[in-house]
Design a protein around this motif. Structure first.
Motif, PDB file in Angstrom:
ATOM      1  N   HIS A 162      43.717  43.665  41.191  1.00 30.91           N
ATOM      2  CA  HIS A 162      44.779  42.870  41.827  1.00 30.91           C
ATOM      3  C   HIS A 162      44.297  41.549  42.429  1.00 30.91           C
ATOM      4  CE1 HIS A 162      48.474  42.678  44.568  1.00 30.91           C
ATOM      5  NE2 HIS A 162      48.962  42.841  43.361  1.00 30.91           N
ATOM      6  N   HIS A 163      43.012  41.242  42.245  1.00 30.71           N
ATOM      7  CA  HIS A 163      42.486  39.975  42.774  1.00 30.71           C
ATOM      8  C   HIS A 163      43.203  38.774  42.170  1.00 30.71           C
ATOM      9  CE1 HIS A 163      39.129  41.744  44.915  1.00 30.71           C
ATOM     10  NE2 HIS A 163      38.689  42.357  43.852  1.00 30.71           N
ATOM     11  N   LYS A 164      43.147  37.651  42.893  1.00 28.74           N
ATOM     12  CA  LYS A 164      43.656  36.374  42.389  1.00 28.74           C
ATOM     13  C   LYS A 164      42.699  35.303  42.893  1.00 28.74           C
ATOM     14  CE  LYS A 164      47.606  38.883  43.703  1.00 28.74           C
ATOM     15  NZ  LYS A 164      47.776  39.601  42.488  1.00 28.74           N
TER      16      LYS A 164
ATOM     17  N   GLY B  55      43.867  33.681  46.961  1.00 30.44           N
ATOM     18  CA  GLY B  55      45.101  33.840  47.711  1.00 30.44           C
ATOM     19  C   GLY B  55      46.001  34.882  47.092  1.00 30.44           C
ATOM     20  N   SER B  56      47.306  34.654  47.243  1.00 27.52           N
ATOM     21  CA  SER B  56      48.301  35.609  46.733  1.00 27.52           C
ATOM     22  C   SER B  56      48.788  35.231  45.343  1.00 27.52           C
ATOM     23  CB  SER B  56      49.507  35.652  47.686  1.00 27.52           C
ATOM     24  OG  SER B  56      50.192  34.402  47.685  1.00 27.52           O
TER      25      SER B  56
ATOM     26  N   LYS C  48      57.015  32.437  47.024  1.00 23.79           N
ATOM     27  CA  LYS C  48      56.315  31.975  48.219  1.00 23.79           C
ATOM     28  C   LYS C  48      54.904  32.547  48.159  1.00 23.79           C
ATOM     29  CE  LYS C  48      60.558  31.162  50.431  1.00 23.79           C
ATOM     30  NZ  LYS C  48      61.813  31.871  50.759  1.00 23.79           N
ATOM     31  N   GLU C  49      53.919  31.650  48.057  1.00 25.22           N
ATOM     32  CA  GLU C  49      52.545  32.045  47.811  1.00 25.22           C
ATOM     33  C   GLU C  49      51.590  31.155  48.604  1.00 25.22           C
ATOM     34  OE1 GLU C  49      51.780  34.451  45.551  1.00 25.22           O
ATOM     35  OE2 GLU C  49      53.352  34.469  44.030  1.00 25.22           O
ATOM     36  N   ASN C  50      50.352  31.622  48.722  1.00 25.22           N
ATOM     37  CA  ASN C  50      49.309  30.803  49.350  1.00 25.22           C
ATOM     38  C   ASN C  50      48.050  30.816  48.507  1.00 25.22           C
ATOM     39  OD1 ASN C  50      47.224  32.870  50.486  1.00 25.22           O
ATOM     40  ND2 ASN C  50      49.212  33.701  51.074  1.00 25.22           N
TER      41      ASN C  50
ATOM     42  N   LEU D  39      32.461  32.705  52.818  1.00 24.01           N
ATOM     43  CA  LEU D  39      33.552  33.219  51.993  1.00 24.01           C
ATOM     44  C   LEU D  39      33.154  33.227  50.517  1.00 24.01           C
ATOM     45  CD1 LEU D  39      36.619  31.507  53.732  1.00 24.01           C
ATOM     46  CD2 LEU D  39      36.051  33.936  53.707  1.00 24.01           C
TER      47      LEU D  39
ATOM     48  N   PHE E 212      32.647  36.711  47.503  1.00 21.74           N
ATOM     49  CA  PHE E 212      33.493  36.718  46.302  1.00 21.74           C
ATOM     50  C   PHE E 212      32.648  36.595  45.036  1.00 21.74           C
ATOM     51  CE2 PHE E 212      36.937  36.057  49.290  1.00 21.74           C
ATOM     52  CZ  PHE E 212      38.011  36.674  48.687  1.00 21.74           C
TER      53      PHE E 212
ATOM     54  N   HIS F 181      53.477  36.541  49.843  1.00 19.88           N
ATOM     55  CA  HIS F 181      52.337  36.471  50.767  1.00 19.88           C
ATOM     56  C   HIS F 181      51.866  37.874  51.171  1.00 19.88           C
ATOM     57  CE1 HIS F 181      52.511  32.161  51.387  1.00 19.88           C
ATOM     58  NE2 HIS F 181      53.784  32.205  51.736  1.00 19.88           N
ATOM     59  N   LYS F 182      50.583  37.919  51.596  1.00 21.05           N
ATOM     60  CA  LYS F 182      50.023  39.153  52.165  1.00 21.05           C
ATOM     61  C   LYS F 182      49.115  38.717  53.303  1.00 21.05           C
ATOM     62  CE  LYS F 182      50.055  39.870  47.358  1.00 21.05           C
ATOM     63  NZ  LYS F 182      51.397  40.338  47.242  1.00 21.05           N
ATOM     64  N   PHE F 183      49.721  38.216  54.399  1.00 25.66           N
ATOM     65  CA  PHE F 183      48.876  37.786  55.511  1.00 25.66           C
ATOM     66  C   PHE F 183      49.444  38.223  56.854  1.00 25.66           C
ATOM     67  CE2 PHE F 183      51.723  34.015  55.281  1.00 25.66           C
ATOM     68  CZ  PHE F 183      51.914  33.676  56.610  1.00 25.66           C
TER      69      PHE F 183
ATOM     70  N   THR G 284      44.164  37.693  55.497  1.00 28.17           N
ATOM     71  CA  THR G 284      44.926  37.311  54.297  1.00 28.17           C
ATOM     72  C   THR G 284      44.157  37.660  53.036  1.00 28.17           C
ATOM     73  OG1 THR G 284      46.181  35.515  53.251  1.00 28.17           O
ATOM     74  CG2 THR G 284      44.043  34.919  54.176  1.00 28.17           C
ATOM     75  N   GLY G 285      44.880  37.847  51.939  1.00 28.74           N
ATOM     76  CA  GLY G 285      44.229  38.177  50.679  1.00 28.74           C
ATOM     77  C   GLY G 285      45.212  38.637  49.637  1.00 28.74           C
ATOM     78  N   SER G 286      44.718  39.532  48.766  1.00 29.47           N
ATOM     79  CA  SER G 286      45.555  40.045  47.669  1.00 29.47           C
ATOM     80  C   SER G 286      46.234  41.360  48.033  1.00 29.47           C
ATOM     81  CB  SER G 286      44.681  40.268  46.426  1.00 29.47           C
ATOM     82  OG  SER G 286      43.742  41.313  46.661  1.00 29.47           O
TER      83      SER G 286
ATOM     84  N   ASN H 244      48.530  44.081  49.422  1.00 32.61           N
ATOM     85  CA  ASN H 244      49.793  44.447  50.040  1.00 32.61           C
ATOM     86  C   ASN H 244      49.557  45.618  50.982  1.00 32.61           C
ATOM     87  OD1 ASN H 244      52.057  42.805  49.045  1.00 32.61           O
ATOM     88  ND2 ASN H 244      51.344  43.506  47.032  1.00 32.61           N
TER      89      ASN H 244
ATOM     90  N   GLU I 192      40.981  44.847  45.416  1.00 33.94           N
ATOM     91  CA  GLU I 192      41.671  43.892  46.274  1.00 33.94           C
ATOM     92  C   GLU I 192      40.680  43.213  47.205  1.00 33.94           C
ATOM     93  OE1 GLU I 192      45.070  43.591  46.271  1.00 33.94           O
ATOM     94  OE2 GLU I 192      45.903  45.527  45.640  1.00 33.94           O
ATOM     95  N   ASN I 193      41.096  42.099  47.785  1.00 33.37           N
ATOM     96  CA  ASN I 193      40.287  41.418  48.795  1.00 33.37           C
ATOM     97  C   ASN I 193      41.118  41.070  50.014  1.00 33.37           C
ATOM     98  OD1 ASN I 193      41.192  38.395  48.712  1.00 33.37           O
ATOM     99  ND2 ASN I 193      40.998  38.999  46.561  1.00 33.37           N
TER     100      ASN I 193
ATOM    101  N   ILE J 251      40.486  38.485  53.513  1.00 31.56           N
ATOM    102  CA  ILE J 251      39.662  37.599  54.328  1.00 31.56           C
ATOM    103  C   ILE J 251      40.117  37.741  55.778  1.00 31.56           C
ATOM    104  CG2 ILE J 251      39.238  35.162  54.887  1.00 31.56           C
ATOM    105  CD1 ILE J 251      39.529  34.552  51.878  1.00 31.56           C
TER     106      ILE J 251
END
Ligand SMILES: [Zn+2]
Ligand SMILES: [Zn+2]
Lengths: 172, 172
Positions: free
Chosen positions: A116-118, A130-131, A143-145, A154, A158, B117-119, B129-131, B133, B144-145, B147
């Motif tokens: 599920h990484h991005k 991010g998401s 809506k994403e970051n 960091l 990774f 988003h997931k933060f 924040t990260g991937s 949920n 998943e990650n 931060i």
């Protein structure tokens, strides 16, 4: 201090000609706005900044502009590794086949659940994470970051996780 | 330098008693490992470190341990705001109803596409924040990650985006 930037989406759709062909400005006659900077043009610029390597680890990769960016880097001789979720890689619209046909090393995660990484790492020094999946919907609608950072605290973890996942992935 | 940490998942399942009830150790007799630290216990500890406020902005919130952490903060008088995707909030297993019945202010995104988003931001100063949920599958099964950082160049933009999304969300 190290470079750190946060991009939020959705991003307005604009022509990317000035990003992909900066030396030939104003030649495009498509209907999109031209010469405009958005979150997405920032993201594409970060990817295109690679000079030696690009490691991509994303659940979903179907965005054709991001695929074009990766293919552009391939033409420049950048070493590219792409790791995707195996279920998503099989769906219609995934760019994994396109990347492989261009000779890019693209692997699928072998685990039973979601990869599920991005995230992506440029030149072992710039982290993009991010998401946001690398899809059209994520860029244009959701809506994403996305965090873009050179902070070694960091980038380091990774990079290490990419290496670990890559070694346990399926090259087929 | 500011605190920065990266957590990777999946996380081994362990008993959380020593996190939720640190003053009464070894009273639990469940079959999970006890007193073990994992990525997930790190995540729960970060959330529980809130002393004044917690802002959560996640696509999916169905993880009962994370719900328990939020309810624990509520009991301590921490000001909580939860923003979720409206489609996910309606599915079976979502904890939004549980949070609302406990008097927590939980809103849904009003847009037509995904609030992906997931933060979360703790005390306006610690960003998570990260991937990932806030679901069981994400924690226990997926790659998943997350931060965790106090870097104001990251925390600031996310706080601002939370405020913007909160003002455009649906309280119903
Ligand atoms: Zn154009
Ligand atoms: Zn126990």
């Amino acid at each position: 201090r190290t470079r750190t930037e946060v991009l939020f989406f959705p991003s307005e759709m604009v022509c990317l000609e000035h990003i992909f062909a900066p030396s030939s400005p104003q030649s495009c006659c498509c209907s999109l706005p031209h010469g405009v900077e958005t979150s997405f043009t920032r993201l594409v610029r970060c990817i295109l900044s690679a000079s030696s390597s690009l490691d991509v680890c994303v659940f979903a990769f179907s965005n054709m502009d991001l695929c074009k960016a990766v293919l552009t880097l391939r033409c420049r001789g950048v070493t590219i590794r792409v790791l995707c979720d195996k279920d998503y890689a099989a769906i219609h619209g995934s760019q994994i086949g396109v990347l492989r046909r261009a000779g890019i090393c693209a692997r699928c995660d072998v685990g039973s659940v979601y990869m599920h990484h991005k995230f992506a790492v440029v030149d072992n020094r710039l982290l993009i994470t991010g998401s946001l999946n690398w899809t059209m919907t994520a860029v244009q609608s959701n809506k994403e970051n996305v965090i873009v950072t050179e902070d070694p605290h960091l980038v380091g973890p990774f990079l290490k996780e990419f290496q670990r996942l890559w070694l346990h992935s399926d090259a087929a």
